[in-house]
Design an enzyme around this catalytic site. Structure first.
Site, PDB file in Angstrom:
ATOM      1  CE1 TYR A  72      -3.924   1.877   0.638  1.00  0.00           C
ATOM      2  CE2 TYR A  72      -2.713   3.150   2.348  1.00  0.00           C
ATOM      3  CZ  TYR A  72      -3.736   3.037   1.637  1.00  0.00           C
ATOM      4  OH  TYR A  72      -4.737   3.975   1.772  1.00  0.00           O
TER       5      TYR A  72
ATOM      6  CE  LYS B  61      -3.636   5.190  -1.286  1.00  0.00           C
ATOM      7  NZ  LYS B  61      -4.628   5.737  -2.181  1.00  0.00           N
TER       8      LYS B  61
END
Lengths: 245, 77
Positions: free
Chosen positions: A152, A156
């Site tokens: 993640y 990002k």
């Protein structure tokens, strides 16, 4: 200020807490909104709540063909695509030692690759129009890192690099590309945390409270507005001071 | 001058804001007409639209001058 009348905005992940609030805020400022998400029922509910100027555009962001088709469908439904908000995201949290290729790939596909495809599909019309706003929703952990979220955080952080590069390429055409990086925001996702976990989190937030989806939506409205035309390639951190970067 | 060349010239003049007499066959979009790299992509998009053709990326890279554009479109249209 921040009048978005006549602008057409596509919001992905509009079935989620933050995405729905972003759509509401853009709509309240006068924008036509395209509500995208995987689950159609909550999108229909939101469209019904908003009334006019709301279009339901279901899309599975893990399906490349569906992603490619979304900007075109948005333009057909709304007449234009002036504002793109890449808000949708998934998590497949696990300790790095246990991280499987599919957990990595699923998160990269939806959180980074789909956002890239949507930017690519949207930017063509924006260049012609000599006006456009792209707002990518990232996360504080894309800057700080977070145990259990290597996939993640990588996606990002990747989105930040993409945004800065694209921002430089299209800046002279009246198009800005920025990120909004939420900290801990109260959503269905954080409801699952135990009181103990929540207390631990709040201890690290100087403001002393979790943020709300409305805090994120306000940042998006600002970056989508004409008033923010001189802001590009930036990441606006909305995190109650938990990371002052 | 052919109809195609006239239409291409019109697009170039409008898009880059240059004088019509500067748009000669050997004029390089970037070196002579002040285009940046994104302008060249936009010109190709405009040519595609005007002539209803598709210009693949590898072909687009070979279109450096006004003459290149006219020649490519004459062959493709």
């Amino acid at each position: 200020m921040f009048d978005l009348s006549g602008k057409c905005a596509l919001v992905t992940g509009a079935s989620g807490g933050i995405g729905a609030e972003i759509a509401r805020a853009l709509h309240a400022r006068g924008a036509v909104v395209g509500l995208s998400g995987t689950r159609e029922a909550p999108l229909r509910e939101l469209a019904a709540e908003l009334g006019e100027r709301a279009h339901v555009l279901p899309c599975d962001l893990s399906d490349p063909e569906a992603v490619e088709a979304l900007p075109k469908a948005a333009i057909e439904a709304m007449g234009a695509l002036d504002i793109l908000v890449n808000n949708a995201g998934i998590t497949r949290d696990t300790l790095f030692m246990r991280l499987k290729d599919e957990d990595w790939q699923a998160v990269i596909d939806v959180n980074l690759t789909a956002a890239m495809r949507l930017c690519r599909g949207a930017v063509r019309g924006m260049i012609k129009a000599r006006w456009g706003r792209i707002v990518n929703i990232t996360s504080v952990v894309g800057t700080t890192g977070n145990p259990g979220q290597a996939n993640y955080c990588a996606a990002k952080a990747g989105l930040v690099g993409l945004s800065k590069s694209l921002a430089q390429e299209v800046a002279a055409r009246g198009i800005t590309v920025n990120c909004v990086a939420p900290g801990f925001i109260a959503t269905a996702m954080t409801d699952k945390l135990t009181d103990e976990q929540k207390a631990g989190i709040l201890g690290a937030v100087p403001v002393g409270a979790m943020g709300t989806p409305a805090d994120i939506a306000a940042a998006v409205v600002y970056l989508a507005s004409s008033e923010a035309g001189y802001v590009t390639g930036a990441t606006l951190h909305v995190n109650g001071g938990m990371a002052m970067v | 001058m052919s109809d195609i060349a006239d239409r291409v010239k019109k697009i170039v003049v409008e898009h880059l804001g240059v004088e019509e007499d500067k748009v000669i066959e050997s004029a390089s979009f970037i070196d002579d007409l002040g285009a940046d790299s994104l302008d060249t992509v936009e010109l190709v998009m405009a040519f595609e639209e005007e002539f209803g053709i598709e210009i693949p990326d590898d072909a687009a890279e070979t279109i450096q001058t006004f003459g290149d554009a006219v020649k490519f479109i004459q062959e493709a249209a």
